[in-house]
Design a protein around this motif. Structure first.
Motif, PDB file in Angstrom:
ATOM      1  N   GLY A 229      13.386   5.896  53.132  1.00 16.28           N
ATOM      2  CA  GLY A 229      12.919   5.972  54.505  1.00 16.28           C
ATOM      3  C   GLY A 229      12.669   7.373  55.027  1.00 16.28           C
ATOM      4  N   ARG A 230      12.981   8.384  54.260  1.00 21.41           N
ATOM      5  CA  ARG A 230      12.735   9.750  54.728  1.00 21.41           C
ATOM      6  C   ARG A 230      11.233  10.011  54.776  1.00 21.41           C
ATOM      7  N   ARG A 231      10.800  10.635  55.830  1.00 15.93           N
ATOM      8  CA  ARG A 231       9.390  10.892  56.049  1.00 15.93           C
ATOM      9  C   ARG A 231       8.950  12.172  55.338  1.00 15.93           C
ATOM     10  N   ILE A 232       7.733  12.145  54.815  1.00 17.98           N
ATOM     11  CA  ILE A 232       7.143  13.324  54.175  1.00 17.98           C
ATOM     12  C   ILE A 232       6.112  13.914  55.120  1.00 17.98           C
ATOM     13  N   THR A 233       6.174  15.211  55.339  1.00 14.06           N
ATOM     14  CA  THR A 233       5.143  15.894  56.118  1.00 14.06           C
ATOM     15  C   THR A 233       4.729  17.166  55.386  1.00 14.06           C
ATOM     16  N   ALA A 234       3.622  17.727  55.816  1.00 14.63           N
ATOM     17  CA  ALA A 234       3.122  18.966  55.223  1.00 14.63           C
ATOM     18  C   ALA A 234       2.508  19.830  56.313  1.00 14.63           C
ATOM     19  N   SER A 235       2.527  21.131  56.076  1.00 13.73           N
ATOM     20  CA  SER A 235       1.915  22.098  56.996  1.00 13.73           C
ATOM     21  C   SER A 235       0.657  22.664  56.351  1.00 13.73           C
ATOM     22  N   PHE A 236      -0.331  22.998  57.192  1.00 12.73           N
ATOM     23  CA  PHE A 236      -1.650  23.363  56.686  1.00 12.73           C
ATOM     24  C   PHE A 236      -2.135  24.671  57.305  1.00 12.73           C
ATOM     25  N   GLY A 237      -2.809  25.459  56.476  1.00  8.36           N
ATOM     26  CA  GLY A 237      -3.561  26.616  56.952  1.00  8.36           C
ATOM     27  C   GLY A 237      -5.010  26.449  56.542  1.00  8.36           C
ATOM     28  N   VAL A 238      -5.930  26.614  57.497  1.00  7.87           N
ATOM     29  CA  VAL A 238      -7.354  26.402  57.242  1.00  7.87           C
ATOM     30  C   VAL A 238      -8.111  27.676  57.573  1.00  7.87           C
ATOM     31  N   ILE A 254      -5.513  34.606  53.454  1.00  3.77           N
ATOM     32  CA  ILE A 254      -5.645  34.328  54.889  1.00  3.77           C
ATOM     33  C   ILE A 254      -5.230  32.890  55.193  1.00  3.77           C
ATOM     34  N   ALA A 255      -5.647  31.951  54.333  1.00  2.18           N
ATOM     35  CA  ALA A 255      -5.222  30.557  54.526  1.00  2.18           C
ATOM     36  C   ALA A 255      -3.701  30.451  54.444  1.00  2.18           C
ATOM     37  N   ASP A 256      -3.085  31.211  53.542  1.00  2.00           N
ATOM     38  CA  ASP A 256      -1.626  31.224  53.437  1.00  2.00           C
ATOM     39  C   ASP A 256      -0.982  31.781  54.704  1.00  2.00           C
ATOM     40  N   GLU A 257      -1.610  32.763  55.331  1.00  2.00           N
ATOM     41  CA  GLU A 257      -1.066  33.326  56.564  1.00  2.00           C
ATOM     42  C   GLU A 257      -1.064  32.280  57.683  1.00  2.00           C
ATOM     43  N   TYR A 258      -2.156  31.505  57.769  1.00  2.00           N
ATOM     44  CA  TYR A 258      -2.189  30.424  58.760  1.00  2.00           C
ATOM     45  C   TYR A 258      -1.143  29.359  58.427  1.00  2.00           C
ATOM     46  N   LEU A 259      -0.974  29.097  57.137  1.00  2.00           N
ATOM     47  CA  LEU A 259       0.064  28.152  56.718  1.00  2.00           C
ATOM     48  C   LEU A 259       1.441  28.665  57.116  1.00  2.00           C
ATOM     49  N   TYR A 260       1.682  29.949  56.954  1.00  2.00           N
ATOM     50  CA  TYR A 260       2.946  30.568  57.359  1.00  2.00           C
ATOM     51  C   TYR A 260       3.171  30.384  58.861  1.00  2.00           C
ATOM     52  N   GLN A 261       2.101  30.506  59.649  1.00  2.00           N
ATOM     53  CA  GLN A 261       2.204  30.278  61.089  1.00  2.00           C
ATOM     54  C   GLN A 261       2.562  28.825  61.394  1.00  2.00           C
ATOM     55  N   ALA A 262       1.903  27.896  60.687  1.00  2.00           N
ATOM     56  CA  ALA A 262       2.172  26.481  60.922  1.00  2.00           C
ATOM     57  C   ALA A 262       3.633  26.159  60.644  1.00  2.00           C
ATOM     58  N   LYS A 263       4.204  26.773  59.622  1.00  2.00           N
ATOM     59  CA  LYS A 263       5.628  26.578  59.335  1.00  2.00           C
ATOM     60  C   LYS A 263       6.470  27.106  60.490  1.00  2.00           C
ATOM     61  N   GLY A 264       6.108  28.283  60.969  1.00  2.00           N
ATOM     62  CA  GLY A 264       6.892  28.883  62.042  1.00  2.00           C
ATOM     63  C   GLY A 264       6.756  28.166  63.369  1.00  2.00           C
ATOM     64  N   ASP A 265       5.661  27.439  63.552  1.00  5.28           N
ATOM     65  CA  ASP A 265       5.424  26.745  64.816  1.00  5.28           C
ATOM     66  C   ASP A 265       5.934  25.311  64.821  1.00  5.28           C
ATOM     67  N   VAL A 270      -1.663  21.599  61.603  1.00  8.03           N
ATOM     68  CA  VAL A 270      -2.787  22.313  61.004  1.00  8.03           C
ATOM     69  C   VAL A 270      -3.027  23.579  61.803  1.00  8.03           C
ATOM     70  N   GLN A 271      -3.058  24.709  61.130  1.00  9.15           N
ATOM     71  CA  GLN A 271      -3.192  26.003  61.804  1.00  9.15           C
ATOM     72  C   GLN A 271      -4.445  26.725  61.316  1.00  9.15           C
ATOM     73  N   THR A 272      -5.163  27.339  62.251  1.00  8.66           N
ATOM     74  CA  THR A 272      -6.295  28.189  61.919  1.00  8.66           C
ATOM     75  C   THR A 272      -6.424  29.235  63.005  1.00  8.66           C
ATOM     76  N   ILE A 273      -7.423  30.096  62.906  1.00  8.75           N
ATOM     77  CA  ILE A 273      -7.568  31.168  63.881  1.00  8.75           C
ATOM     78  C   ILE A 273      -7.917  30.622  65.253  1.00  8.75           C
ATOM     79  N   GLU A 274      -8.610  29.487  65.308  1.00  9.29           N
ATOM     80  CA  GLU A 274      -8.951  28.900  66.593  1.00  9.29           C
ATOM     81  C   GLU A 274      -7.726  28.329  67.291  1.00  9.29           C
ATOM     82  N   ALA A 275      -6.752  27.886  66.496  1.00  6.38           N
ATOM     83  CA  ALA A 275      -5.544  27.324  67.092  1.00  6.38           C
ATOM     84  C   ALA A 275      -4.652  28.413  67.661  1.00  6.38           C
ATOM     85  N   ARG A 276      -4.802  29.646  67.154  1.00  7.33           N
ATOM     86  CA  ARG A 276      -4.025  30.779  67.669  1.00  7.33           C
ATOM     87  C   ARG A 276      -4.921  32.000  67.656  1.00  7.33           C
ATOM     88  N   PRO A 277      -5.511  32.374  68.761  1.00  6.47           N
ATOM     89  CA  PRO A 277      -6.481  33.468  68.785  1.00  6.47           C
ATOM     90  C   PRO A 277      -5.884  34.827  68.482  1.00  6.47           C
TER      91      PRO A 277
END
Length: 292
Positions: A229-238, A254-265, A270-277
Motif C-alpha cells: 500500500g505504500r505510494r510511489i512518487t517521483a520528482s521531475f526537472g524539465v 540544467i534538468a538535474d538542477e530543476y529536479l533538485y529544486q523539485a526535491k527541495g520544494d 514537476v519543476q522548470t524555469i517557468e515554475a520558478r523564475p
C-alpha cells in the motif's frame, strides 16, 4: 589445392624437356643455337604457366586478406564468397565463421556496455552517444529539444523497509510506465540508481511539461503489492535545450538542477524555469542534496 599446385609445377618444370624432345623428334637439323633458343623460350613459357597456376590458386587468399584488412581498419564486414571446394574454400568458411562469432560477441558486449541489465533501458553512455546526433538534427532542422530528468522519491527508504527486490520491482514498474507514457521516438535512459532521463525530440517546453505531468500522475497511480500500500512518487526537472550554446551534459545538468529544486520544494512535482523564475542556484560545495 596441393594437387593442383603440384600438377602446375610439374608441367612448368617439364616444358623445356618436352620442347627439346619434340624438337629432336621432328627430325630437324640439331644445332646448339636452336637448342639454346628452345630451352630459353620453353623456360619462359613454363615459368609463365607456373605463375598463372599459382595466381589462380592464391587469388582467393588475396581477396580474403583484403577483406580482413577492411574489417580490421574500417569495421566493415567483408562479403566472403567460397569460390572453390579446396583448402582455400575451407579457409574462407573458417574466416567467415570467425568473423560472425566475433560480431556476436562484440554486439553482446556493446549491449552490456550501453544498457541497464535490470530495466533494459540504455544507460548514460548510450544516451550521450545517441543524443549527439539528435542535437545535430534539431539544430539543422531548427526544431526544439527538451529533456526530462526524474528521480524516485524516498527510494532508499523503500529498499530499507521492503528489501532490494522490492526496489527492483519499483524500478521495472517505473520503466514500463515511461515506455507507456512517452512516445516511441523519445530517448529514455536509466542514469543510475533511481534516476531516469528522457530526451524529447521536436518538443518545446510547454509540451514537455505536459508529458512530464502525465508521467508524474501515472507513477503516482502505480500500486505494487510488495510495498503493501505504500505510494510511489517521483520528482521531475524539465528543460528545453538552448541548441546554440548547450551540449548534452549542459542540458542534463540544467534538468538535474530543476529536479533538485523539485526535491527541495516537497517532491512529487514537476519543476522548470517557468515554475520558478528565479536564477537557478546549484548546491554549494560540501552541501548534501535533500534525501531522495
Amino acid at each position: 589445392m596441393l594437387a593442383q599446385a603440384f600438377a602446375g609445377c610439374f608441367v612448368a618444370t617439364h616444358v623445356p624437356i618436352i620442347s627439346i624432345a619434340a624438337y629432336v623428334a621432328s627430325g630437324a637439323a640439331i644445332s646448339a643455337q636452336a637448342i639454346l633458343a628452345i630451352i630459353l623460350l620453353a623456360t619462359i613459357a613454363g615459368t609463365a604457366f607456373a605463375f598463372v597456376v599459382m595466381r589462380h590458386l592464391l587469388l582467393p587468399v588475396s581477396e580474403l586478406a583484403r577483406g580482413l584488412k577492411s574489417y580490421r581498419v574500417e569495421g566493415r564486414i567483408p562479403r566472403l564468397i567460397k569460390q572453390r571446394n579446396d583448402d582455400v574454400g575451407r579457409l574462407t568458411d573458417e574466416v567467415r565463421a570467425l568473423i560472425n562469432t566475433l560480431e556476436e560477441k562484440l554486439n553482446r558486449l556493446k549491449r552490456q556496455a550501453f544498457s541497464d541489465t535490470l530495466t533494459g533501458l540504455g544507460n548514460r553512455r548510450w544516451l550521450a552517444e545517441v543524443v549527439g546526433s539528435e542535437i545535430a538534427r534539431s539544430r539543422r532542422e531548427q526544431k526544439p529539444l527538451s529533456v526530462i530528468a526524474l528521480d524516485i522519491d524516498h527510494f532508499k527508504s523503500i529498499n530499507d523497509m521492503f528489501g532490494h527486490d522490492a526496489g527492483d520491482e519499483v524500478l521495472v514498474a517505473i520503466t514500463e510506465t515511461m515506455k507507456r507514457v512517452l512516445r516511441p521516438y523519445d530517448l529514455v535512459a536509466r542514469l543510475g540508481g533511481e534516476e531516469f532521463c528522457a530526451f524529447l525530440p521536436g518538443t518545446g517546453l510547454k509540451e514537455a511539461m505536459q508529458i512530464a505531468e502525465r508521467l508524474r500522475e501515472a507513477i503516482a497511480a502505480l500500486r505494487i503489492e510488495t510495498l503493501r500500500g505504500r505510494r510511489i512518487t517521483a520528482s521531475f526537472g524539465v528543460h528545453e535545450a538552448h541548441l546554440v550554446r548547450e551540449q548534452f551534459k549542459d542540458m542534463l545538468r540544467i534538468a538535474d538542477e530543476y529536479l533538485y529544486q523539485a526535491k527541495g520544494d516537497g517532491r512529487n512535482r514537476v519543476q522548470t524555469i517557468e515554475a520558478r523564475p528565479a536564477v537557478i542556484q546549484t548546491a554549494p560545495a560540501g552541501a548534501s542534496p535533500p534525501e531522495a
